[in-house]
Design a protein around this motif. Structure first.
Motif, mmCIF file in Angstrom:
data_model
loop_
_atom_site.group_PDB
_atom_site.id
_atom_site.type_symbol
_atom_site.label_atom_id
_atom_site.label_comp_id
_atom_site.label_asym_id
_atom_site.label_seq_id
_atom_site.Cartn_x
_atom_site.Cartn_y
_atom_site.Cartn_z
ATOM 1 N N PRO A 63 0.812 -1.224 0.000
ATOM 2 C CA PRO A 63 0.000 0.000 0.000
ATOM 3 C C PRO A 63 0.840 1.266 0.000
ATOM 4 N N PRO B 32 0.668 -0.342 -5.996
ATOM 5 C CA PRO B 32 0.233 0.384 -4.791
ATOM 6 C C PRO B 32 -1.159 -0.030 -4.339
ATOM 7 N N GLY B 33 -1.205 -0.956 -3.421
ATOM 8 C CA GLY B 33 -2.484 -1.435 -2.917
ATOM 9 C C GLY B 33 -2.275 -2.578 -1.948
ATOM 10 N N GLY B 34 -3.345 -3.269 -1.625
ATOM 11 C CA GLY B 34 -3.269 -4.399 -0.713
ATOM 12 C C GLY B 34 -3.986 -5.600 -1.287
ATOM 13 N N LYS C 20 -6.392 -1.511 -5.078
ATOM 14 C CA LYS C 20 -5.415 -0.439 -5.180
ATOM 15 C C LYS C 20 -5.779 0.709 -4.240
ATOM 16 N N ILE C 21 -4.858 1.632 -4.034
ATOM 17 C CA ILE C 21 -5.106 2.729 -3.090
ATOM 18 C C ILE C 21 -6.222 3.646 -3.581
ATOM 19 N N TYR D 232 -7.632 -1.338 7.797
ATOM 20 C CA TYR D 232 -8.549 -1.745 6.727
ATOM 21 C C TYR D 232 -8.857 -3.247 6.760
#
Length: 453
Positions: free
Chosen positions: A38, A77-79, A94-95, A432
């Motif tokens: 992230p 870019p994310g989780g 993604k973010i 999150y």
């Protein structure tokens, strides 16, 4: 022939070390590497209490992922919120909240852990954590805000509730958090002439009968003596029964006026683990000593999310979720993945624990390097020396050392940044944990991809 696709999930100690070793060990063009994270930094988690206390700046413990001289890894870019090992697809949020599907041939799962919570009334609404960089910055602002508001208040009850602070968790994170923040408020109160220093009270509680039992009885008692000598009230065998906006009720019946509850009572494996429908050990993926996941082709797991057998201890022991194990597991997992690509034998992870260090701020610390028990200035030198050497880049080392020297010479500062000052962030707002999919939802997301294959 297409190059194998390697996907590493998580930019903690395990994931970043794995990526670094893959970049070094793979021949250019041998495989594609992607990292799901992230943020474009690796957080040096053990130093977060010092960020909360203002000893270190946030940038000091956020080591950039883009300083590598190798540019082989693509950072997403994310989780990761789900993994379908049959379709070999990782579902990523993604973010921007956009959902993308990342195919892989090999996946390394190192998403780390999240704060472990319990079904305690009011806990999720009124507690703060100490697991992310944003949380550390938020807690610092919140604690200093309580001093500002108490100083401005004419209500004695409000003052009492704002000047009592409760930290839950007698492990390393909780003990260091209580110790560092108590030093911060003790220094800050000198600049608040309307506040009586005796009104500021810190409480450290833990359901366990001993403080940091991993250190042994002698060092545990030393740490306890340091905390109590500073006026921190340590209560063992006690936990939280209920939390409200202005009170905390303990399981022993005490009700404290309190507006600051910091929850550090352990960690649990990332919820990503549950999306695989794989065997677990106390919530962590049950992997082999080579860190492969049995029954799942091309899946490796390590770090806090995996129950890696501790071969140095035997008897079914698994490695504890510590930074030193995560880093070394990352190296071994990378070597095993490269060996898999080259049809070479895999090697098991074996590492003897190097010991423990606990920085209590100032000149106080307790350390147990290689089984040698230490406390005081010598232990502090060992603790900070270990953390400094473990930082991944010279830039990070320079920043941390500069911060330490500046703090020692100039003392603490008490600036509030106003970070989310109008938003009373809840415990789950920073991690999150409600973003993850169930196994059934994962299959629904990848159903069309299954059909396409």
């Amino acid at each position: 022939m297409a190059r194998p696709r390697i996907l590493v999930v998580g930019a903690g100690f395990a994931g970043v070390e794995c990526v670094r070793r893959l970049e070094r060990g793979l021949i250019p063009g041998e495989a594609e590497i992607a990292l799901v994270a992230p943020f474009s930094y690796q957080l040096y988690l053990p130093l977060l209490p010092q960020v909360a206390a203002g000893v270190l700046t946030p940038q000091s413990v956020a080591v950039s992922l883009r300083r590598s001289q190798k540019h082989r890894t693509r950072i997403i870019p994310g989780g990761a919120v789900g993994v379908d090992p049959k379709a070999k697809i990782c579902i990523i949020r993604k973010i921007t909240d956009e959902i993308v599907y990342e195919p892989y041939d090999y996946v390394v799962l190192s998403p780390g852990s999240v704060t472990r919570t319990f079904d305690i009334p009011g806990l999720l609404d009124h507690a703060r954590g100490m697991k992310t960089l944003a949380e550390a910055a938020y807690v610092r602002d919140h604690v200093i805000a309580q001093l500002d508001l108490a100083d401005a208040s004419h209500d004695e009850h409000e003052r009492a509730s704002r000047l009592q602070f409760v930290v839950v968790g007698g492990g390393y994170a909780g003990t260091e958090t209580a110790a560092c923040l108590q030093r911060l408020t003790s220094s800050a109160v000198k600049h608040y002439p309307r506040l009586d220093p005796k009104l500021i009270k810190w409480h450290l509680i833990d359901i366990a009968p001993k403080l940091m039992p991993e250190l042994g009885d002698k060092l545990g008692r030393s740490a306890l003596e340091v905390l109590r000598s500073r006026g921190i009230e340590v209560s063992l065998g006690v936990s939280v029964a209920e939390a409200t906006a202005e009170t905390v009720t303990f399981t022993d019946g005490r009700v404290l006026p309190c507006r600051t509850l910091i929850w550090t009572a352990g960690v649990a494996a990332s919820p990503l683990v549950a999306t695989l429908d794989a065997e677990t050990v106390r919530g962590r993926l049950a992997v082999t000593a080579e860190m492969s996941l049995p029954g799942f082709d091309g899946v490796f797991a390590l770090g806090d999310c995996a129950a890696v057998p501790d071969l140095s201890k035997g008897d079914g022991a698994v490695c504890p979720p510590t930074a030193q194990h995560a880093m070394r597991q990352g190296r071994r997992a990378a070597a095993n993945l490269i060996a898999t690509l080259r049809n070479q034998p895999l090697r098991p992870y074996v590492h003897k624990d190097l010991g423990l260090v606990v920085d209590l701020g100032g000149k106080d610390a307790v350390s147990k390097p290689l089984g040698v028990e230490m406390h005081g200035i010598a232990a502090q030198a060992v603790a900070r020396g270990y953390h400094w050497s473990a930082l991944r880049t010279n830039v990070a080392k320079a920043r941390v050392m500069t911060n330490w020297v500046l703090n020692a010479v100039a003392g603490d500062d008490f600036v509030r940044t106003g970070f989310q000052s109008r938003n009373p962030a809840k415990l789950r707002d920073f991690e999150y944990t409600d973003a993850y999919l169930t196994p059934a939802q994962v299959r629904e997301h990848t159903a069309a991809l299954h059909t396409g294959t």
